[in-house]
Design a protein around this motif. Structure first.
Motif, short mmCIF file in Angstrom:
data_model
loop_
_atom_site.label_atom_id
_atom_site.label_comp_id
_atom_site.label_asym_id
_atom_site.label_seq_id
_atom_site.Cartn_x
_atom_site.Cartn_y
_atom_site.Cartn_z
N MET A 1 33.98 -22.91 26.97
CA MET A 1 34.59 -24.17 26.59
C MET A 1 34.19 -24.50 25.15
N PRO A 2 35.14 -24.53 24.27
CA PRO A 2 34.81 -24.90 22.89
C PRO A 2 34.45 -26.38 22.78
N ILE A 3 33.53 -26.63 21.88
CA ILE A 3 33.14 -28.01 21.58
C ILE A 3 33.13 -28.15 20.06
N ALA A 4 33.62 -29.28 19.58
CA ALA A 4 33.68 -29.50 18.13
C ALA A 4 33.41 -30.97 17.83
N SER A 5 32.89 -31.19 16.63
CA SER A 5 32.71 -32.57 16.17
C SER A 5 33.54 -32.76 14.92
N PHE A 6 33.96 -33.99 14.72
CA PHE A 6 34.81 -34.36 13.60
C PHE A 6 34.32 -35.69 13.03
N ILE A 7 34.62 -35.91 11.76
CA ILE A 7 34.47 -37.24 11.17
C ILE A 7 35.88 -37.81 11.09
N MET A 8 36.08 -38.95 11.71
CA MET A 8 37.38 -39.60 11.71
C MET A 8 37.31 -40.86 10.85
N VAL B 1 33.68 -36.22 19.19
CA VAL B 1 33.36 -34.94 19.80
C VAL B 1 34.46 -34.61 20.79
N ILE B 2 34.99 -33.40 20.68
CA ILE B 2 35.98 -32.90 21.64
C ILE B 2 35.34 -31.73 22.38
N ASP B 3 35.26 -31.82 23.68
CA ASP B 3 34.74 -30.77 24.55
C ASP B 3 35.89 -30.35 25.44
N ALA B 4 36.59 -29.30 25.02
CA ALA B 4 37.86 -28.93 25.66
C ALA B 4 37.73 -27.65 26.48
N ALA B 5 38.70 -27.42 27.34
CA ALA B 5 38.71 -26.24 28.19
C ALA B 5 39.07 -24.98 27.42
N SER B 6 39.78 -25.12 26.30
CA SER B 6 40.20 -23.96 25.50
C SER B 6 40.43 -24.39 24.06
N TYR C 1 31.92 -29.32 12.92
CA TYR C 1 31.21 -28.29 13.67
C TYR C 1 32.11 -27.77 14.78
N LEU C 2 32.04 -26.46 15.05
CA LEU C 2 32.79 -25.85 16.15
C LEU C 2 31.93 -24.78 16.79
N ASN C 3 31.84 -24.80 18.11
CA ASN C 3 31.17 -23.76 18.86
C ASN C 3 32.11 -23.30 19.95
N ALA C 4 32.40 -22.00 19.94
CA ALA C 4 33.32 -21.44 20.93
C ALA C 4 32.75 -20.17 21.56
N GLU C 5 31.43 -20.12 21.70
CA GLU C 5 30.79 -18.91 22.22
C GLU C 5 31.32 -18.52 23.60
N ASP C 6 31.52 -19.49 24.47
CA ASP C 6 32.04 -19.18 25.81
C ASP C 6 33.39 -18.52 25.73
N GLU C 7 34.25 -19.05 24.87
CA GLU C 7 35.60 -18.48 24.73
C GLU C 7 35.53 -17.10 24.10
N ILE C 8 34.64 -16.89 23.16
CA ILE C 8 34.48 -15.57 22.53
C ILE C 8 34.04 -14.55 23.57
N ALA C 9 33.12 -14.94 24.44
CA ALA C 9 32.66 -14.04 25.51
C ALA C 9 33.83 -13.68 26.43
N ARG C 10 34.68 -14.64 26.74
CA ARG C 10 35.85 -14.38 27.59
C ARG C 10 36.82 -13.43 26.90
N ILE C 11 36.97 -13.56 25.58
CA ILE C 11 37.85 -12.67 24.82
C ILE C 11 37.27 -11.25 24.83
N GLU C 12 35.98 -11.14 24.55
CA GLU C 12 35.34 -9.83 24.50
C GLU C 12 35.37 -9.12 25.83
N SER C 13 35.29 -9.86 26.94
CA SER C 13 35.32 -9.24 28.26
C SER C 13 36.73 -8.90 28.72
N GLY C 14 37.73 -9.36 27.99
CA GLY C 14 39.12 -9.11 28.37
C GLY C 14 39.68 -10.14 29.33
N GLU C 15 38.87 -11.12 29.71
CA GLU C 15 39.30 -12.16 30.65
C GLU C 15 40.34 -13.10 30.02
N PHE C 16 40.30 -13.24 28.70
CA PHE C 16 41.17 -14.18 27.99
C PHE C 16 41.73 -13.49 26.76
#
Length: 103
Positions: A1-8, A42-47, A71-86
């Motif tokens: 699940m990617p999470i990111a922060s923004f200044i609005m 902060v956006i904590d999204a499913a994808s 800031y953006l962190n998408a380690e979970d999604e990267i792992a899913r890409i690397e495993s072929g799941e996504f």
């Protein structure tokens, strides 16, 4: 699940109502608002795609002057890409190029 922060940057006429509008989606949190009309979002999204949709929705709200990623962190999604799941639906080049492939 990617999470990111923004200044609005908000229009200062009614920032509290604007913050309530931003937080209508449970994936969006607003933390703090200063006198200059700046808020941390902060956006904590499913994808990544969902994050893009939410950021685009926030940018379209009346009274949002800008939304800048910090800031953006998408380690979970990267792992899913690397495993072929996504398999992401984007390319690293022009829109007319084929989507990226990962092996």
């Amino acid at each position: 699940m990617p999470i990111a922060s923004f200044i609005m940057t908000l229009d200062r006429r009614d920032p509290e109502q604007l913050i309530r509008n931003c937080q209508r989606d449970p994936e969006v949190e607003v933390h703090g608002l200063n006198d200059a009309g700046l808020a941390v979002v902060v956006i904590d999204a499913a994808s990544s795609r969902r994050m893009e949709e939410l950021a685009a929705r926030l940018q379209q709200l009346d009274g949002v002057l800008s939304l800048a990623p910090v800031y953006l962190n998408a380690e979970d999604e990267i792992a899913r890409i690397e495993s072929g799941e996504f398999r992401p639906e984007f390319s690293f080049g022009r829109k007319s190029e084929k989507p990226a492939t990962f092996s």
